[in-house]
Design a protein around this motif. Structure first.
Motif, short mmCIF file in Angstrom:
data_model
loop_
_atom_site.label_atom_id
_atom_site.label_comp_id
_atom_site.label_asym_id
_atom_site.label_seq_id
_atom_site.Cartn_x
_atom_site.Cartn_y
_atom_site.Cartn_z
N LYS A 106 64.08 -12.23 72.46
CA LYS A 106 62.68 -12.25 72.02
C LYS A 106 62.57 -12.55 70.52
O LYS A 106 61.80 -13.42 70.10
N ASP A 107 63.34 -11.83 69.71
CA ASP A 107 63.23 -11.99 68.25
C ASP A 107 63.90 -13.27 67.76
O ASP A 107 63.46 -13.88 66.79
N LEU A 108 64.97 -13.69 68.43
CA LEU A 108 65.63 -14.94 68.02
C LEU A 108 64.72 -16.14 68.29
O LEU A 108 64.55 -17.00 67.44
N THR A 109 64.12 -16.17 69.49
CA THR A 109 63.28 -17.33 69.83
C THR A 109 61.95 -17.32 69.08
O THR A 109 61.23 -18.31 69.08
N ALA A 110 61.65 -16.21 68.41
CA ALA A 110 60.44 -16.17 67.56
C ALA A 110 60.69 -16.90 66.24
O ALA A 110 59.75 -17.25 65.52
N LEU A 111 61.97 -17.15 65.92
CA LEU A 111 62.30 -17.84 64.68
C LEU A 111 62.13 -19.35 64.84
O LEU A 111 62.33 -19.90 65.92
N LYS A 112 61.79 -20.03 63.74
CA LYS A 112 61.59 -21.48 63.76
C LYS A 112 62.91 -22.18 64.15
O LYS A 112 63.96 -21.85 63.62
N GLY A 113 62.81 -23.14 65.05
CA GLY A 113 63.98 -23.96 65.37
C GLY A 113 64.98 -23.34 66.33
O GLY A 113 66.03 -23.91 66.58
N ILE A 114 64.67 -22.14 66.85
CA ILE A 114 65.60 -21.51 67.79
C ILE A 114 64.93 -21.39 69.16
O ILE A 114 63.99 -20.61 69.33
N GLY A 115 65.41 -22.17 70.10
CA GLY A 115 64.95 -22.07 71.48
C GLY A 115 65.90 -21.20 72.28
O GLY A 115 66.83 -20.59 71.73
N ARG A 116 65.71 -21.17 73.58
CA ARG A 116 66.54 -20.30 74.44
C ARG A 116 68.02 -20.71 74.39
O ARG A 116 68.90 -19.85 74.37
N LYS A 117 68.29 -22.01 74.37
CA LYS A 117 69.69 -22.44 74.36
C LYS A 117 70.41 -21.90 73.12
O LYS A 117 71.49 -21.32 73.21
N TYR B 161 72.65 -31.00 51.02
CA TYR B 161 73.80 -30.48 51.76
C TYR B 161 73.72 -30.75 53.27
O TYR B 161 74.71 -30.61 53.98
N ILE B 162 72.52 -31.11 53.74
CA ILE B 162 72.38 -31.35 55.18
C ILE B 162 71.81 -32.74 55.48
O ILE B 162 71.41 -33.04 56.60
N SER B 163 71.82 -33.62 54.48
CA SER B 163 71.17 -34.93 54.65
C SER B 163 71.86 -35.84 55.66
O SER B 163 71.29 -36.84 56.09
N LYS B 164 73.10 -35.50 56.05
CA LYS B 164 73.79 -36.30 57.07
C LYS B 164 73.53 -35.78 58.49
O LYS B 164 74.08 -36.28 59.46
N VAL B 165 72.68 -34.76 58.58
CA VAL B 165 72.37 -34.17 59.89
C VAL B 165 71.12 -34.82 60.46
O VAL B 165 70.17 -35.12 59.74
N ARG B 166 71.14 -35.04 61.76
CA ARG B 166 69.98 -35.66 62.41
C ARG B 166 68.73 -34.77 62.28
O ARG B 166 68.82 -33.57 62.45
N ASN B 167 67.62 -35.40 61.95
CA ASN B 167 66.34 -34.69 61.81
C ASN B 167 66.38 -33.62 60.71
O ASN B 167 65.78 -32.56 60.82
N TYR B 168 67.12 -33.92 59.63
CA TYR B 168 67.35 -32.91 58.58
C TYR B 168 66.09 -32.42 57.86
O TYR B 168 66.03 -31.24 57.50
N PRO B 169 65.03 -33.24 57.66
CA PRO B 169 63.87 -32.68 56.94
C PRO B 169 63.24 -31.50 57.69
O PRO B 169 62.90 -30.48 57.09
N THR B 170 63.11 -31.67 59.01
CA THR B 170 62.52 -30.59 59.82
C THR B 170 63.43 -29.38 59.86
O THR B 170 62.99 -28.23 59.71
#
Length: 214
Positions: A111-122, A79-88
């Protein structure tokens, strides 16, 4: 202090774009916080338009965070194979879903959002703004990174976190929630890589316009 060593009232100068874009929904076409979270993670280094295109089939198959928490890479990746860098990104999202499990438990603070994988400050700033939480920073996406230095608010940097930090030092906290998205929309619509200076609401204060165009 601006680039010329003068104290600059950027809040007043940016008012026209703040007014134009205040409260305008992010271009990602999400329907709830779960969808927003997933789409924000997928949109890193990809276009909002591309994520909007794949979203309907993705959320039909995985309508809730709980359903996503029961998925595995084999069922999810198609479902996400057309997205850039989809395996990660698949790994990040499955990890988030396994950690949180329910949509109502998605944290809504930096604090809790940026502790999740793949979520930076932006990404966290986008989620906080779209869910009407108190701002803990300023959205610094690719448009903001390009436009803010061009206008002359801050010095140029390719590092989104540095751009955000510099903007936070120059702009009052009461406009943090809206100003990042306002500059982003301004960058998408008017201050494009080839800027439409003749249509710009803040050209009178723009360093690029005053030094390069006039």
């Amino acid at each position: 202090m601006d680039l010329f060593g003068e104290t600059s009232d950027w809040e007043t100068k940016l008012k026209p774009i703040l007014k134009k874009y205040k409260g305008k929904k992010h271009p990602l076409e999400y329907e709830n916080t779960y969808q927003l979270l997933v789409m924000v993670v997928l949109s890193a280094q990809d276009s909002d338009a591309n994520i909007n295109k794949i979203a309907p089939a993705l959320f039909e198959k995985f309508p809730t965070l709980k359903s996503l928490s029961q998925a595995n890479p084999e069922t999810f990746i198609p479902y996400i194979s057309k997205v850039r860098n989809y395996p990660t990104k698949a790994q990040w999202l499955l990890d988030i879903a396994a950690t949180i499990k329910k949509g109502e438990d998605i944290p809504l603070n930096m604090k809790d959002l940026t502790a999740l994988k793949g979520i930076g400050r932006k990404s966290a700033n986008v989620i906080l703004r779209e869910t009407h939480q108190p701002a803990e920073g300023i959205i610094a996406d690719l448009h903001v990174i390009r436009v803010a230095p061009r206008i002359g608010i801050i010095k140029e940097s390719k590092d989104g976190n540095k751009v955000e930090k510099d903007l936070m030092q120059v702009l009052p906290k009461k406009i943090w929630s809206e100003i990042g998205m306002a500059i982003s929309f301004h960058g998408r619509e008017t201050c494009r890589p080839k800027p439409k200076c003749e249509e710009c609401l803040i050209a009178d204060y723009c360093q690029y316009y005053l030094t390069e165009v006039i």
